[in-house]
Design a protein around this motif. Structure first.
Motif, PDB file in Angstrom:
ATOM      1  N   LEU A  25      -4.687  -4.077  11.791  1.00 27.50           N
ATOM      2  CA  LEU A  25      -4.776  -2.616  11.750  1.00 27.50           C
ATOM      3  C   LEU A  25      -4.639  -2.074  10.321  1.00 27.50           C
ATOM      4  O   LEU A  25      -5.313  -1.110   9.946  1.00 27.50           O
ATOM      5  N   ILE A  26      -3.790  -2.677   9.529  1.00 25.27           N
ATOM      6  CA  ILE A  26      -3.666  -2.262   8.129  1.00 25.27           C
ATOM      7  C   ILE A  26      -4.976  -2.546   7.395  1.00 25.27           C
ATOM      8  O   ILE A  26      -5.456  -1.731   6.597  1.00 25.27           O
ATOM      9  N   SER A  27      -5.566  -3.696   7.682  1.00 21.63           N
ATOM     10  CA  SER A  27      -6.805  -4.097   7.004  1.00 21.63           C
ATOM     11  C   SER A  27      -7.987  -3.216   7.396  1.00 21.63           C
ATOM     12  O   SER A  27      -8.836  -2.881   6.562  1.00 21.63           O
ATOM     13  N   GLU A  28      -8.048  -2.826   8.670  1.00 19.53           N
ATOM     14  CA  GLU A  28      -9.223  -2.116   9.180  1.00 19.53           C
ATOM     15  C   GLU A  28      -9.203  -0.608   8.927  1.00 19.53           C
ATOM     16  O   GLU A  28     -10.251   0.043   9.007  1.00 19.53           O
ATOM     17  N   ASN A  29      -8.042  -0.029   8.640  1.00 19.28           N
ATOM     18  CA  ASN A  29      -7.947   1.431   8.504  1.00 19.28           C
ATOM     19  C   ASN A  29      -7.633   1.843   7.073  1.00 19.28           C
ATOM     20  O   ASN A  29      -6.968   1.114   6.330  1.00 19.28           O
ATOM     21  N   GLU A  30      -8.102   3.030   6.702  1.00 20.37           N
ATOM     22  CA  GLU A  30      -8.018   3.464   5.310  1.00 20.37           C
ATOM     23  C   GLU A  30      -6.782   4.294   4.982  1.00 20.37           C
ATOM     24  O   GLU A  30      -6.356   4.353   3.838  1.00 20.37           O
ATOM     25  N   VAL A  31      -6.211   4.962   5.972  1.00 25.86           N
ATOM     26  CA  VAL A  31      -5.062   5.833   5.712  1.00 25.86           C
ATOM     27  C   VAL A  31      -3.789   5.179   6.248  1.00 25.86           C
ATOM     28  O   VAL A  31      -3.651   4.939   7.446  1.00 25.86           O
ATOM     29  N   ILE A  32      -2.862   4.897   5.338  1.00 22.79           N
ATOM     30  CA  ILE A  32      -1.617   4.237   5.698  1.00 22.79           C
ATOM     31  C   ILE A  32      -0.444   5.155   5.348  1.00 22.79           C
ATOM     32  O   ILE A  32      -0.254   5.508   4.179  1.00 22.79           O
ATOM     33  N   ALA A  33       0.307   5.562   6.351  1.00 25.88           N
ATOM     34  CA  ALA A  33       1.469   6.425   6.129  1.00 25.88           C
ATOM     35  C   ALA A  33       2.726   5.572   6.009  1.00 25.88           C
ATOM     36  O   ALA A  33       2.886   4.573   6.718  1.00 25.88           O
ATOM     37  N   VAL A  34       3.597   5.942   5.085  1.00 26.63           N
ATOM     38  CA  VAL A  34       4.861   5.219   4.902  1.00 26.63           C
ATOM     39  C   VAL A  34       5.995   6.222   4.766  1.00 26.63           C
ATOM     40  O   VAL A  34       5.828   7.301   4.170  1.00 26.63           O
ATOM     41  N   PRO A  35       7.170   5.924   5.330  1.00 27.55           N
ATOM     42  CA  PRO A  35       8.294   6.854   5.255  1.00 27.55           C
ATOM     43  C   PRO A  35       8.971   6.816   3.895  1.00 27.55           C
ATOM     44  O   PRO A  35       9.553   5.805   3.507  1.00 27.55           O
ATOM     45  N   GLY A  36       8.879   7.910   3.139  1.00 25.88           N
ATOM     46  CA  GLY A  36       9.505   7.966   1.823  1.00 25.88           C
ATOM     47  C   GLY A  36       8.808   8.958   0.914  1.00 25.88           C
ATOM     48  O   GLY A  36       7.724   9.449   1.220  1.00 25.88           O
ATOM     49  N   GLU A  37       9.444   9.247  -0.225  1.00 26.48           N
ATOM     50  CA  GLU A  37       8.917  10.214  -1.188  1.00 26.48           C
ATOM     51  C   GLU A  37       7.758   9.648  -1.996  1.00 26.48           C
ATOM     52  O   GLU A  37       6.751  10.317  -2.210  1.00 26.48           O
TER      53      GLU A  37
END
Length: 233
Positions: A25-37
């Motif tokens: 899923l990380i490889s196939e998708n372009e927008v990755i959200a991560v918790p943090g500033e």
């Protein structure tokens, strides 16, 4: 067509514990959200990028998640996070939201998930290896056997009564309460171990309540098991 929000568990710290589905899923998708500033400075990003180097080429969405119990501050930030995610979904882009451990266990991601799902968007939770399973494996021990119950306890709250429960207790996120928790653990007739930063470069292992430092970090997990002679009575 609107995008899909994926709440993706990436495990407790060892990049080799990412599931095949997480990597895909990380490889196939372009927008990755991560918790943090700052996205690239977050623990979640630093773990995932070791398993999926192409993460460096993705569009990163930093989602601030303040460490506070103030309900007003939490509500405001959770709503802001959900709004950010919805903006991408409205553009037809999927959003893969990285979260440590498993998204279903004391995860801040769930607050975003609920708001996005309630707004009518498609969402999916993708399991990751939980911190307490990884910590038990690191200690080369089982969590429960036969009819033993397992209790997962947020240790930043009152734990005195919870420690009286039968079976194995897992204490998560003790934080600033570590000193008080340690003193209560020392009074128990039980086996106590703690893993700090499980699977990370700065991992530390403690094999008794006495060894646990009061200054232990946020990613510290304690396993309390009844002594075998007590369980057989």
């Amino acid at each position: 067509m609107k995008g899909i929000l994926y709440g993706l568990g990436i495990g407790p710290g060892d990049p080799e514990l990412l599931t095949l589905k997480a990597v895909r899923l990380i490889s196939e998708n372009e927008v990755i959200a991560v918790p943090g500033e700052e996205a690239e400075e977050t623990v979640a990003y630093k773990i995932a990028v070791q398993a999926v180097p192409q993460l460096r080429e993705k569009e990163l969405l930093a989602v601030p998640m303040p460490m506070t119990k103030d309900p007003g501050v939490l509500e405001e930030n959770h709503e802001k996070a959900a709004k950010k995610v919805r903006e991408y979904l409205d553009m037809g882009k999927n959003v893969v939201f990285l979260t440590l451990g498993d998204p279903t266990v004391y995860s801040t991601y769930l607050y975003v998930h609920k708001r996005v799902a309630d707004a009518g968007y498609e969402t999916e939770i993708v399991s990751g290896i939980t911190s307490f399973c990884a910590a038990a494996a690191r200690m080369n021990m089982g969590l429960v056997e036969k009819a033993e119950p397992l209790h997962v306890i947020p240790a930043s709250y009152q734990v005195e009564e919870a420690l009286k429960l039968p079976g194995t207790k897992v204490l998560m996120k003790a934080g600033r309460q570590m000193g008080k928790v340690k003193e209560q653990l020392k009074e128990l007739d039980a086996s106590v171990v703690m893993v700090e930063n499980c699977g990370m470069e700065n991992e530390k292992v403690y094999r008794s309540a006495e060894e646990i430092p009061e200054s232990a970090g946020y990613y510290s997990l304690i396993i309390v098991k009844e002594n075998s002679d007590k369980g057989e009575k």
